[in-house]
Design an enzyme around this catalytic site. Structure first.
Site, short mmCIF file in Angstrom:
data_model
loop_
_atom_site.label_atom_id
_atom_site.label_comp_id
_atom_site.label_asym_id
_atom_site.label_seq_id
_atom_site.Cartn_x
_atom_site.Cartn_y
_atom_site.Cartn_z
N GLY A 19 15.07 -38.61 -0.39
CA GLY A 19 15.11 -39.78 -1.24
C GLY A 19 13.86 -40.52 -0.76
N GLU B 288 0.57 -1.30 -0.02
CA GLU B 288 0.05 -0.10 0.15
C GLU B 288 0.95 1.28 0.05
OE1 GLU B 288 -2.03 -2.77 2.99
OE2 GLU B 288 -0.15 -2.55 1.98
N SER C 124 8.26 -41.76 4.20
CA SER C 124 7.62 -41.62 5.53
C SER C 124 7.00 -40.42 5.80
CB SER C 124 8.82 -41.59 6.50
OG SER C 124 8.64 -41.30 7.77
#
Length: 370
Positions: free
Chosen positions: A297, A54, A303
């Site tokens: 990886g 602004e 996981s």
């Protein structure tokens, strides 16, 4: 499309220019339209600590801001932070009307900015292209609501779902255009994460390198339960920002070696014998990291996905087939026994980037609705 929407669309485009620089602030754009219906000034939040959108737009408009309309993608702030409150700048400029895309959910603002403007006679409206504004700052909104960074997981694989050969060879699965796209994503993310296996196999730098563009390198994050990584790796010797998360029982001698090289080491609780990624997300959130790019990886990716910790998935498929059954899979670790246990993707989208296909989607855990 209405004039309001057209001007707000422009403000959103301006806001996007701050990508990678504004965190932990949101990206914001602003447009000043004078009483004659002409654009008098434009601005965007360029970086954290610099003037807000602004203020930039009002400065560009100068005297033409008096009696004008201000279009802004987020409610003007009404508090002193790194910069003065934008509401005061709006009032000082003599703006007659403010049109914003969305209210600011930050408790320090939370409607107070619009309320102050109304109280001083400024006409206010809100909700123009709100869905686009929320999409623009999805990472920041997620961090505000959860206290954790928005997690983007990225991987590149062959059409048969392999990220490397049985010897670990993975350079390069995808083409140059796809890799350039990833570097731009690195620039925009606050942090980037890999596991100790990827560090050992690839010795990556994890920096953002975009030809012809000034970029910002993310905080590099490594998961290394026992601090087994070679201290000579690039991440530990190039002078960049790196933090290694290890388990509580990691050898202190190895921690001392890394810290002597300027690498931060943080201990977190374990989960199934490895560093707890959820605890890492909590820690990164406290450090005001609003987004995390996971480039680990198959073990880290598998996981994270299985535990429901991925907010957006980016998968590059190269037009290649490795063949055989001994390559490195895209996601490793135990899978479900039945198809009902699959992780689904909602909001699926795809596009070609060079010769490669990018597929994106939001993971939905088994049993949950999209």
């Amino acid at each position: 499309m209405s004039d309001h929407a057209e001007y707000m669309k422009r403000a959103l485009l301006l806001a996007r220019r701050g990508a990678g620089w504004t965190s932990p602030n949101p990206m914001v754009g602003a447009v000043v339209v004078d009483a004659e219906g002409l654009v008098a000034g434009e601005g965007w939040h360029r970086a954290c600590g610099l003037p807000h959108a602004e203020v930039e737009a009002l400065a560009a408009a100068g005297d033409r801001a008096r009696g004008a309309t201000l279009y802004v993608t987020l409610e003007p702030c009404n508090h002193h932070g790194r910069t003065p409150p934008c509401t005061q700048a709006v009032l000082d400029a003599g703006i007659a009307r403010v049109v914003c895309a969305m209210e600011d959910p930050n408790p320090a603002v939370a409607g107070g900015g619009l309320a102050r403007l109304r109280a001083h006679g400024v006409e206010v409206s809100c909700g123009v292209l709100e869905d686009k504004a929320r999409e623009l700052n999805a990472w920041w909104l997620h961090w505000l609501s959860t206290g954790r960074p928005y997690v983007l997981a990225k991987a590149a694989c062959t059409l048969d779902g392999r990220i490397a050969t049985k010897t670990g060879d993975s350079k390069w699965i995808t083409g140059g255009k796809a890799r350039a796209w990833v570097h731009r994503l690195r620039h925009e993310a606050d942090a980037i994460l890999v596991g100790a296996g990827t560090l050992a196999a690839d010795d990556p730098r994890l920096t953002a390198r975009v030809p012809g563009k000034k970029t910002k390198d993310p905080l590099r994050v490594v998961l290394d339960t026992r601090l087994s990584s070679d201290p000579g790796r690039k991440l530990f010797t190039d002078g960049g920002r790196t933090v290694v998360f290890c388990g509580p029982d990691a050898p202190e001698a190895k921690q001392n070696v890394l810290e002597a090289a300027g690498v931060e080491v943080a201990r977190v609780p374990p989960h199934n014998g490895r560093v707890d990624l959820a605890a890492v997300l909590d820690e990164l959130g406290e450090r005001k990291m609003t987004s995390l790019l996971v480039e680990g990886g198959g073990g880290v990716l598998g996981s994270a996905l299985a535990r429901g910790l991925v907010d957006r998935l980016h998968l590059f498929y190269a037009p290649k087939i490795l063949g055989g059954d001994d390559g490195v899979p895209l996601f490793s670790g135990p899978g479900p026994e039945k198809l009902s246990g699959c992780v689904r993707l909602s909001g699926l989208a795809s596009k070609r980037i060079g010769d490669d296909l990018l597929v994106t989607g939001t993971p939905v855990a088994p049993g949950k609705e999209a």
